[in-house]
Design a protein around this motif. Sequence first.
Motif, PDB file in Angstrom:
ATOM      1  N   LEU A  93      26.058  16.042  -4.035  1.00 53.23           N
ATOM      2  CA  LEU A  93      24.761  15.433  -3.731  1.00 53.23           C
ATOM      3  C   LEU A  93      24.378  15.653  -2.264  1.00 53.23           C
ATOM      4  N   ILE A  94      25.366  15.580  -1.373  1.00 53.65           N
ATOM      5  CA  ILE A  94      25.106  15.790   0.061  1.00 53.65           C
ATOM      6  C   ILE A  94      24.639  17.231   0.289  1.00 53.65           C
ATOM      7  N   LEU A  95      25.281  18.178  -0.397  1.00 53.86           N
ATOM      8  CA  LEU A  95      24.893  19.590  -0.263  1.00 53.86           C
ATOM      9  C   LEU A  95      23.457  19.806  -0.754  1.00 53.86           C
ATOM     10  N   LYS A  96      23.083  19.115  -1.834  1.00 56.98           N
ATOM     11  CA  LYS A  96      21.700  19.226  -2.339  1.00 56.98           C
ATOM     12  C   LYS A  96      20.706  18.685  -1.319  1.00 56.98           C
ATOM     13  N   LEU A  97      21.038  17.540  -0.735  1.00 52.06           N
ATOM     14  CA  LEU A  97      20.154  16.943   0.275  1.00 52.06           C
ATOM     15  C   LEU A  97      20.010  17.868   1.479  1.00 52.06           C
ATOM     16  N   LYS A  98      21.154  18.434   1.900  1.00 54.08           N
ATOM     17  CA  LYS A  98      21.109  19.362   3.046  1.00 54.08           C
ATOM     18  C   LYS A  98      20.249  20.579   2.720  1.00 54.08           C
ATOM     19  N   ALA A  99      20.424  21.105   1.510  1.00 55.80           N
ATOM     20  CA  ALA A  99      19.701  22.323   1.113  1.00 55.80           C
ATOM     21  C   ALA A  99      18.193  22.104   1.159  1.00 55.80           C
ATOM     22  N   GLN A 100      17.737  20.888   0.867  1.00 54.47           N
ATOM     23  CA  GLN A 100      16.287  20.633   0.882  1.00 54.47           C
ATOM     24  C   GLN A 100      15.827  20.086   2.246  1.00 54.47           C
ATOM     25  N   GLY A 101      16.778  20.032   3.198  1.00 55.26           N
ATOM     26  CA  GLY A 101      16.401  19.674   4.569  1.00 55.26           C
ATOM     27  C   GLY A 101      16.268  18.188   4.842  1.00 55.26           C
ATOM     28  N   THR A 102      16.802  17.342   3.968  1.00 55.56           N
ATOM     29  CA  THR A 102      16.729  15.882   4.199  1.00 55.56           C
ATOM     30  C   THR A 102      17.713  15.490   5.293  1.00 55.56           C
ATOM     31  N   PRO A 103      17.253  14.824   6.351  1.00 58.92           N
ATOM     32  CA  PRO A 103      18.182  14.391   7.410  1.00 58.92           C
ATOM     33  C   PRO A 103      19.197  13.381   6.868  1.00 58.92           C
ATOM     34  N   ILE A 104      20.460  13.569   7.233  1.00 61.69           N
ATOM     35  CA  ILE A 104      21.531  12.652   6.822  1.00 61.69           C
ATOM     36  C   ILE A 104      22.162  12.085   8.087  1.00 61.69           C
ATOM     37  N   ILE A 105      22.144  10.760   8.206  1.00 59.51           N
ATOM     38  CA  ILE A 105      22.659  10.133   9.428  1.00 59.51           C
ATOM     39  C   ILE A 105      23.676   9.046   9.072  1.00 59.51           C
ATOM     40  N   SER A 106      24.355   8.523  10.086  1.00 59.27           N
ATOM     41  CA  SER A 106      25.301   7.423   9.876  1.00 59.27           C
ATOM     42  C   SER A 106      24.596   6.092  10.151  1.00 59.27           C
ATOM     43  N   GLU A 107      25.211   5.032   9.659  1.00 61.47           N
ATOM     44  CA  GLU A 107      24.691   3.676   9.886  1.00 61.47           C
ATOM     45  C   GLU A 107      24.594   3.369  11.382  1.00 61.47           C
ATOM     46  N   ILE A 108      25.574   3.842  12.164  1.00 62.27           N
ATOM     47  CA  ILE A 108      25.576   3.575  13.611  1.00 62.27           C
ATOM     48  C   ILE A 108      24.373   4.257  14.270  1.00 62.27           C
ATOM     49  N   GLU A 109      24.120   5.504  13.880  1.00 66.11           N
ATOM     50  CA  GLU A 109      22.958   6.251  14.400  1.00 66.11           C
ATOM     51  C   GLU A 109      21.668   5.471  14.113  1.00 66.11           C
ATOM     52  N   PHE A 110      21.538   4.988  12.888  1.00 62.63           N
ATOM     53  CA  PHE A 110      20.336   4.260  12.467  1.00 62.63           C
ATOM     54  C   PHE A 110      20.184   2.965  13.265  1.00 62.63           C
ATOM     55  N   ALA A 111      21.273   2.202  13.365  1.00 60.31           N
ATOM     56  CA  ALA A 111      21.224   0.915  14.069  1.00 60.31           C
ATOM     57  C   ALA A 111      20.885   1.097  15.548  1.00 60.31           C
ATOM     58  N   GLY A 112      21.395   2.191  16.141  1.00 58.52           N
ATOM     59  CA  GLY A 112      21.175   2.442  17.563  1.00 58.52           C
ATOM     60  C   GLY A 112      19.706   2.564  17.938  1.00 58.52           C
ATOM     61  N   ARG A 113      18.859   2.920  16.966  1.00 61.50           N
ATOM     62  CA  ARG A 113      17.417   3.069  17.235  1.00 61.50           C
ATOM     63  C   ARG A 113      16.744   1.731  17.523  1.00 61.50           C
ATOM     64  N   TYR A 114      17.368   0.639  17.087  1.00 58.73           N
ATOM     65  CA  TYR A 114      16.677  -0.658  17.109  1.00 58.73           C
ATOM     66  C   TYR A 114      17.315  -1.675  18.045  1.00 58.73           C
ATOM     67  N   THR A 115      18.131  -1.213  18.977  1.00 61.55           N
ATOM     68  CA  THR A 115      18.709  -2.144  19.951  1.00 61.55           C
ATOM     69  C   THR A 115      18.827  -1.453  21.301  1.00 61.55           C
ATOM     70  N   ASP A 116      18.623  -2.228  22.363  1.00 64.07           N
ATOM     71  CA  ASP A 116      18.850  -1.667  23.697  1.00 64.07           C
ATOM     72  C   ASP A 116      20.080  -2.308  24.326  1.00 64.07           C
ATOM     73  N   ALA A 117      20.967  -2.848  23.480  1.00 67.28           N
ATOM     74  CA  ALA A 117      22.218  -3.439  23.972  1.00 67.28           C
ATOM     75  C   ALA A 117      23.083  -2.363  24.624  1.00 67.28           C
ATOM     76  N   THR A 118      23.996  -2.795  25.500  1.00 68.55           N
ATOM     77  CA  THR A 118      24.976  -1.870  26.087  1.00 68.55           C
ATOM     78  C   THR A 118      26.030  -1.536  25.036  1.00 68.55           C
ATOM     79  N   MET A 119      26.236  -0.234  24.801  1.00 69.53           N
ATOM     80  CA  MET A 119      27.153   0.216  23.753  1.00 69.53           C
ATOM     81  C   MET A 119      28.481   0.679  24.367  1.00 69.53           C
TER      82      MET A 119
END
Length: 444
Positions: free
Chosen positions: A79-105
């Motif tokens: 399924l991941i290979l299919k998503l990649k083949a059609q160009g869908t961005p695949i990210i991690s939960e940490i990447e996603f969460a990082g967009r919504y906080t300006d806390a010190t990491m």
Amino acid sequence: MSKRIVILGAGESGSGAAVLAKVKGFDTFVSDMSAIKDKYKDLMARYDIPWEEGQHTEELILTADEVIKSPGIPNEAPLILKLKAQGTPIISEIEFAGRYTDATMICITGSNGKTTTTSLTYHIFKSAGLNVGLAGNIGKSLALQVAEDHHDYYIIELSSFQLDNMYEFRANIAVLMNITPDHLDRYDHNMQNYIDAKFRITQNQTPEDAFIFWNDDPIIKQQLDKHGIHAHLYPFAAVKEDGAIAYVEDHEVVINEPIAFNMEQEKLALTGTHNLYNSLAAGISANLAGITKESIRKALSDFHGVEHRLEMVARVRGVDYINDSKATNVNSCWYALQSMTTKTVLILGGTDKGNDYTEIADLVHEKCRGLVFLGADNSKLHTFFDSFGLPIIDVHSMKDAVDAAYHMAQKGDTVLLSPCCASFDLFKNYEDRGTQFKEYVRNL
């Protein structure tokens, strides 16, 4: 129309990512090939998030604008290979969460020591009264904390799998404990791929950020220039040497930057060389955050350690039983054996991740009285260890492993569960393995 986010895997990270996506107004859907735990179903029900379990319905997943993938799902899954083949961005939960906080990491990775270092760093920050969250491989999902709580600091343990799908995320303080072969089955058995994954912790860092690392790690030293690190470097070592800003000298723990710090080594709560590294890395992180010397000293001296990591369980008839179930690779077992001061009965085995046992050969010769192989398939262990001339017993349950070790050990010995392997052949996870060990030891 709102952007569609699909989350693959509904464990701690996936369910947390789903809540954050929903709170931020995305069209959210969760899919898990396995059964979803009730507590995560309840969480998603609270936020009215649709989910499926036991299958991946492609027409509901391939329509995603972005996919958040559980770290446990391999990048080569169909399924991941299919998503990649059609160009869908695949990210991690940490990447996603990082967009919504300006806390010190403060982000910690490494083949070994990362859980202890993360827990110890969190303990120092928490004890100092800072508003801090614990996340990543341990603690609550970072995304869930970003959605529901507000923290000024996050202490995050990152595996190489989480780092694989992180792109824009920036660690203000990045810690790399060490790099030894691990999970090579997920990296095409190519060490460089695994090294590159670990160094992703430094991507996006600026000169205002900090990179803390073990100065004597041959791989880190050799790869530093290659990865073009922009952060300020804070190398640590066991003894005073060129480059290191933190070390031990005359039984004193010394940190020279950014603020001079020292304390007596014997006051450290954690003992052993590997724990000295964990204490130095945590101490530098706290120092960088401006925590007072008194607070750092106190927290480094009253920390209680991590469950399933060199955890003393009991002494039975003069034999100590130690639970190191978290040792899922050979290097972790090397640290454990190195810290043994008595003859040792070693319980090892499980799901082999491409292990090379040569690293522990000398210590097994020197310290082990006998070996207990605990795994569904112990053939590779036999091939390596049979020639050592030690008593060896094969078992397929934890009860039998503890019984075998009990009969093999002599008064004054230590029985050490430090398996070198993942646990999935006979146990739910390493925690289940360690918990069973403790239960059977206490029943002796």
